[in-house]
Scaffold this motif. Structure first.
Motif, PDB file in Angstrom:
ATOM      1  N   ALA A 136       0.835  -1.199   0.000  1.00  0.00           N
ATOM      2  CA  ALA A 136       0.000   0.000   0.000  1.00  0.00           C
ATOM      3  C   ALA A 136       0.875   1.256   0.000  1.00  0.00           C
ATOM      4  O   ALA A 136       0.594   2.221  -0.699  1.00  0.00           O
ATOM      5  CB  ALA A 136      -0.924  -0.008   1.212  1.00  0.00           C
ATOM      6  N   LEU A 137       1.961   1.225   0.779  1.00  0.00           N
ATOM      7  CA  LEU A 137       2.883   2.369   0.822  1.00  0.00           C
ATOM      8  C   LEU A 137       3.843   2.362  -0.365  1.00  0.00           C
ATOM      9  O   LEU A 137       4.493   3.357  -0.641  1.00  0.00           O
ATOM     10  CB  LEU A 137       3.730   2.329   2.096  1.00  0.00           C
ATOM     11  CG  LEU A 137       3.080   2.661   3.428  1.00  0.00           C
ATOM     12  CD1 LEU A 137       4.079   2.438   4.556  1.00  0.00           C
ATOM     13  CD2 LEU A 137       2.625   4.124   3.428  1.00  0.00           C
ATOM     14  N   ALA A 138       3.966   1.219  -1.011  1.00  0.00           N
ATOM     15  CA  ALA A 138       4.965   1.011  -2.066  1.00  0.00           C
ATOM     16  C   ALA A 138       6.365   1.306  -1.543  1.00  0.00           C
ATOM     17  O   ALA A 138       7.175   1.958  -2.187  1.00  0.00           O
ATOM     18  CB  ALA A 138       4.647   1.856  -3.300  1.00  0.00           C
ATOM     19  N   GLN A 139       6.624   0.827  -0.337  1.00  0.00           N
ATOM     20  CA  GLN A 139       7.922   1.038   0.302  1.00  0.00           C
ATOM     21  C   GLN A 139       8.260  -0.160   1.185  1.00  0.00           C
ATOM     22  O   GLN A 139       7.348  -0.827   1.681  1.00  0.00           O
ATOM     23  CB  GLN A 139       7.868   2.267   1.221  1.00  0.00           C
ATOM     24  CG  GLN A 139       8.183   3.574   0.520  1.00  0.00           C
ATOM     25  CD  GLN A 139       8.224   4.715   1.506  1.00  0.00           C
ATOM     26  OE1 GLN A 139       7.303   4.889   2.297  1.00  0.00           O
ATOM     27  NE2 GLN A 139       9.274   5.497   1.471  1.00  0.00           N
ATOM     28  N   PRO A 140       9.561  -0.382   1.396  1.00  0.00           N
ATOM     29  CA  PRO A 140       9.903  -1.385   2.399  1.00  0.00           C
ATOM     30  C   PRO A 140       9.532  -0.858   3.783  1.00  0.00           C
ATOM     31  O   PRO A 140       9.532   0.346   3.999  1.00  0.00           O
ATOM     32  CB  PRO A 140      11.434  -1.513   2.289  1.00  0.00           C
ATOM     33  CG  PRO A 140      11.813  -0.802   1.040  1.00  0.00           C
ATOM     34  CD  PRO A 140      10.744   0.205   0.753  1.00  0.00           C
ATOM     35  N   VAL A 141       9.205  -1.772   4.692  1.00  0.00           N
ATOM     36  CA  VAL A 141       8.957  -1.383   6.084  1.00  0.00           C
ATOM     37  C   VAL A 141       9.741  -2.293   7.008  1.00  0.00           C
ATOM     38  O   VAL A 141       9.912  -3.481   6.736  1.00  0.00           O
ATOM     39  CB  VAL A 141       7.468  -1.475   6.498  1.00  0.00           C
ATOM     40  CG1 VAL A 141       6.667  -0.353   5.903  1.00  0.00           C
ATOM     41  CG2 VAL A 141       6.877  -2.831   6.172  1.00  0.00           C
ATOM     42  N   ILE A 142      10.213  -1.708   8.096  1.00  0.00           N
ATOM     43  CA  ILE A 142      10.863  -2.510   9.130  1.00  0.00           C
ATOM     44  C   ILE A 142       9.867  -2.655  10.276  1.00  0.00           C
ATOM     45  O   ILE A 142       9.157  -1.702  10.614  1.00  0.00           O
ATOM     46  CB  ILE A 142      12.213  -1.900   9.573  1.00  0.00           C
ATOM     47  CG1 ILE A 142      12.829  -2.750  10.686  1.00  0.00           C
ATOM     48  CG2 ILE A 142      12.090  -0.447   9.987  1.00  0.00           C
ATOM     49  CD1 ILE A 142      14.312  -2.473  10.927  1.00  0.00           C
ATOM     50  N   ILE A 143       9.804  -3.865  10.801  1.00  0.00           N
ATOM     51  CA  ILE A 143       8.791  -4.185  11.807  1.00  0.00           C
ATOM     52  C   ILE A 143       9.481  -4.726  13.054  1.00  0.00           C
ATOM     53  O   ILE A 143      10.367  -5.579  12.950  1.00  0.00           O
ATOM     54  CB  ILE A 143       7.807  -5.246  11.258  1.00  0.00           C
ATOM     55  CG1 ILE A 143       7.157  -4.745   9.959  1.00  0.00           C
ATOM     56  CG2 ILE A 143       6.735  -5.592  12.291  1.00  0.00           C
ATOM     57  CD1 ILE A 143       6.441  -5.815   9.177  1.00  0.00           C
ATOM     58  N   LEU A 144       9.099  -4.197  14.195  1.00  0.00           N
ATOM     59  CA  LEU A 144       9.722  -4.629  15.449  1.00  0.00           C
ATOM     60  C   LEU A 144       8.628  -4.800  16.507  1.00  0.00           C
ATOM     61  O   LEU A 144       7.709  -3.999  16.596  1.00  0.00           O
ATOM     62  CB  LEU A 144      10.725  -3.561  15.913  1.00  0.00           C
ATOM     63  CG  LEU A 144      11.524  -3.849  17.184  1.00  0.00           C
ATOM     64  CD1 LEU A 144      12.510  -4.984  16.970  1.00  0.00           C
ATOM     65  CD2 LEU A 144      12.288  -2.592  17.636  1.00  0.00           C
ATOM     66  N   ILE A 191       5.526  -2.355  15.953  1.00  0.00           N
ATOM     67  CA  ILE A 191       5.924  -1.033  15.451  1.00  0.00           C
ATOM     68  C   ILE A 191       6.413  -1.169  14.012  1.00  0.00           C
ATOM     69  O   ILE A 191       7.238  -2.039  13.713  1.00  0.00           O
ATOM     70  CB  ILE A 191       7.087  -0.455  16.290  1.00  0.00           C
ATOM     71  CG1 ILE A 191       6.854  -0.691  17.772  1.00  0.00           C
ATOM     72  CG2 ILE A 191       7.331   1.008  15.949  1.00  0.00           C
ATOM     73  CD1 ILE A 191       5.981   0.258  18.453  1.00  0.00           C
ATOM     74  N   ARG A 192       5.901  -0.319  13.154  1.00  0.00           N
ATOM     75  CA  ARG A 192       6.309  -0.373  11.747  1.00  0.00           C
ATOM     76  C   ARG A 192       6.862   0.988  11.327  1.00  0.00           C
ATOM     77  O   ARG A 192       6.283   2.019  11.637  1.00  0.00           O
ATOM     78  CB  ARG A 192       5.106  -0.698  10.852  1.00  0.00           C
ATOM     79  CG  ARG A 192       4.388  -1.997  11.222  1.00  0.00           C
ATOM     80  CD  ARG A 192       2.972  -2.013  10.667  1.00  0.00           C
ATOM     81  NE  ARG A 192       2.992  -1.925   9.222  1.00  0.00           N
ATOM     82  CZ  ARG A 192       3.028  -2.978   8.411  1.00  0.00           C
ATOM     83  NH1 ARG A 192       3.001  -4.195   8.900  1.00  0.00           N
ATOM     84  NH2 ARG A 192       3.062  -2.822   7.104  1.00  0.00           N
ATOM     85  N   THR A 193       7.969   0.976  10.596  1.00  0.00           N
ATOM     86  CA  THR A 193       8.528   2.223  10.082  1.00  0.00           C
ATOM     87  C   THR A 193       8.863   2.049   8.606  1.00  0.00           C
ATOM     88  O   THR A 193       9.554   1.097   8.234  1.00  0.00           O
ATOM     89  CB  THR A 193       9.816   2.610  10.846  1.00  0.00           C
ATOM     90  OG1 THR A 193       9.528   2.617  12.248  1.00  0.00           O
ATOM     91  CG2 THR A 193      10.319   3.980  10.426  1.00  0.00           C
ATOM     92  N   ALA A 194       8.356   2.958   7.786  1.00  0.00           N
ATOM     93  CA  ALA A 194       8.639   2.878   6.350  1.00  0.00           C
ATOM     94  C   ALA A 194      10.087   3.275   6.082  1.00  0.00           C
ATOM     95  O   ALA A 194      10.646   4.133   6.773  1.00  0.00           O
ATOM     96  CB  ALA A 194       7.693   3.793   5.584  1.00  0.00           C
TER      97      ALA A 194
END
Ligand code: GDP
Ligand code: MN
Length: 381
Positions: free
Chosen positions: A109-117, A137-140
């Motif tokens: 949906a964001l068309a971006q990688p996300v890091i998830i912790l 927690i997700r950060t694009a």
């Protein structure tokens, strides 16, 4: 393409992500020898490409030598979610106080990688995602700037991670980001990443999925591909770089170009039939590729007739005809093959195919589709 835990972990160690000592075994005797070298207690882990092995009995803790044989036998003779276990990872058991989740994937949906912790990783992560999504927690990540240290520190603070672990977490996250990029992954995941009783971070599990569309430039993985999860036809297709998807109908399709292949399947549907597969030989295919493609279709027992639709641009029709002629002796079921051949060197191609057995050259695609549907229906009554 999914990688096994042991494959993912070998990439982890190459990037400096701490993993427990481990080796792969295929028999209980081998497992015993490895365990003796590594030292008890060990964990035996089924190497199958499904999630939730722990809950399905695929992860067993072995305290000493006496318990090894029964445990190794049990796993090696079991099926995890329908897949029989061929290999187990024998791994040094780790004592931990907390299981963390860390992963990088693509947010479509964001068309971006996300890091998830998440501070609460482990086998209940799916449950957590449903019940307490705010604890994950997700950060694009901007793909051009890459993962920045401040993002990881902010996330570490948000999950309340002990300050002494921020630096090791940052190193692991950056290594994971490197792998994600270098390997054209769509997922790299450590679940659980544990905090050991010695207050160190160790990756106890590893999952990686490589983007199939990047396999052409990720040559190591073509050899790693798990034979058990691909059908022989899919393996063959991959070897020849053909886009092949098996479907449930009875009309085999061989087409050059994905759009044309979809249009061909539409025509089959419109004529009242169902395609047995999607198969795109791509642009500029040579005779070998055409040969491999038709062989895959002919070896599918569901196929009752074959529709070949070639619109030659870069692809040369005479080259296609050459490939087809070379494989026709393998048409031992005498399946009717209907072909529409247009474009570069079409006349030469048609001339070459004029005398071929069980092969009919027609002018229009719709006519070809109708004939293929009719032939399949006659074969099935
Ligand atoms: P999965 O179920 O397929 O995700 O397999 P995992 O490798 O994540 O293992 C499932 C669970 O087994 C982990 O979440 C841990 O709780 C447990 N586990 C795995 N390895 C060890 C180990 O070395 N020591 C201990 N105590 N538990 C482990
Ligand atoms: Mn896991």
């Amino acid at each position: 393409m999914k990688l096994h835990e042991y494959q993912a972990k070998s990439y982890f160690s190459r990037e400096g992500i701490p993993v427990p000592r481990s080796r792969l075994a295929t028999t209980p005797a081998e497992a015993k020898q490895i365990a003796a070298e590594i030292g008890y207690p060990v964990v035996l882990k089924a190497q199958v490409l499904v999630g939730g092995r722990g809950k399905a009995g695929g992860i067993l803790l072995v305290k000493d030598e006496n318990d090894l044989d029964p445990a190794a036998n049990a796993i090696l003779n079991s099926k995890i979610k329908g897949i029989s276990v061929q290999r187990i990872l024998v791994e040094k058991a780790v004592n931990f106080t907390q299981e963390i989740y860390l992963g990088i994937t693509v947010d479509r949906a964001l068309a971006q990688p996300v890091i998830i912790l998440s501070a609460s990783g482990g086998v209940e992560i799916e449950e957590l995602a449903i019940r307490h999504p705010n604890r994950i927690i997700r950060t694009a990540i901007d793909p051009l700037l890459g993962l920045q240290p401040y993002m990881v520190r902010a996330m570490a603070s948000q999950i309340g991670l002990d300050y002494v672990l921020w630096k090791p977490l940052l190193q692991i996250a950056l290594s994971l980001w490197n792998l994600f990029n270098q390997l054209d992954a769509t997922l790299v995941e450590i679940n659980p990443l544990v905090i050991t009783t010695e207050k160190e971070l160790v990756a106890l599990d590893g999952k990686m999925t490589i983007d199939d569309n990047a396999l052409f430039r990720q040559q190591d993985f073509l050899e790693l591909a798990d034979q058990a999860v691909e059908t022989p036809a899919e393996q063959e297709a991959r070897k020849f770089c053909l886009s092949y998807v098996q479907l449930s109908g009875h009309i085999g399709c061989l087409v050059n170009g994905a759009g044309l292949a979809m249009a061909t399947m539409d025509c089959i549907q419109q004529a009242g039939g169902e395609p047995a597969n999607f198969l795109d030989i791509g642009g500029g295919a040579n005779a070998d590729k055409v040969q491999a493609a038709l062989r895959i279709i002919l070896s599918d027992e569901n196929v009752q007739s074959v529709l070949i639709n070639i619109f030659g641009g870069i692809t040369r029709c005479d080259e296609v005809a050459k490939g087809l002629l070379s494989i026709l002796p393998e048409n031992t079921r005498n399946l009717p093959i209907i072909i529409r051949l247009e474009g570069t060197n079409a006349e030469e191609g048609r001339r070459m195919l004029a005398q071929a057995p069980n092969l009919i050259v027609v002018e229009s695609l719709m006519q070809a589709a109708e004939m293929a549907v009719h032939a399949a229906e006659s074969a099935m009554v």
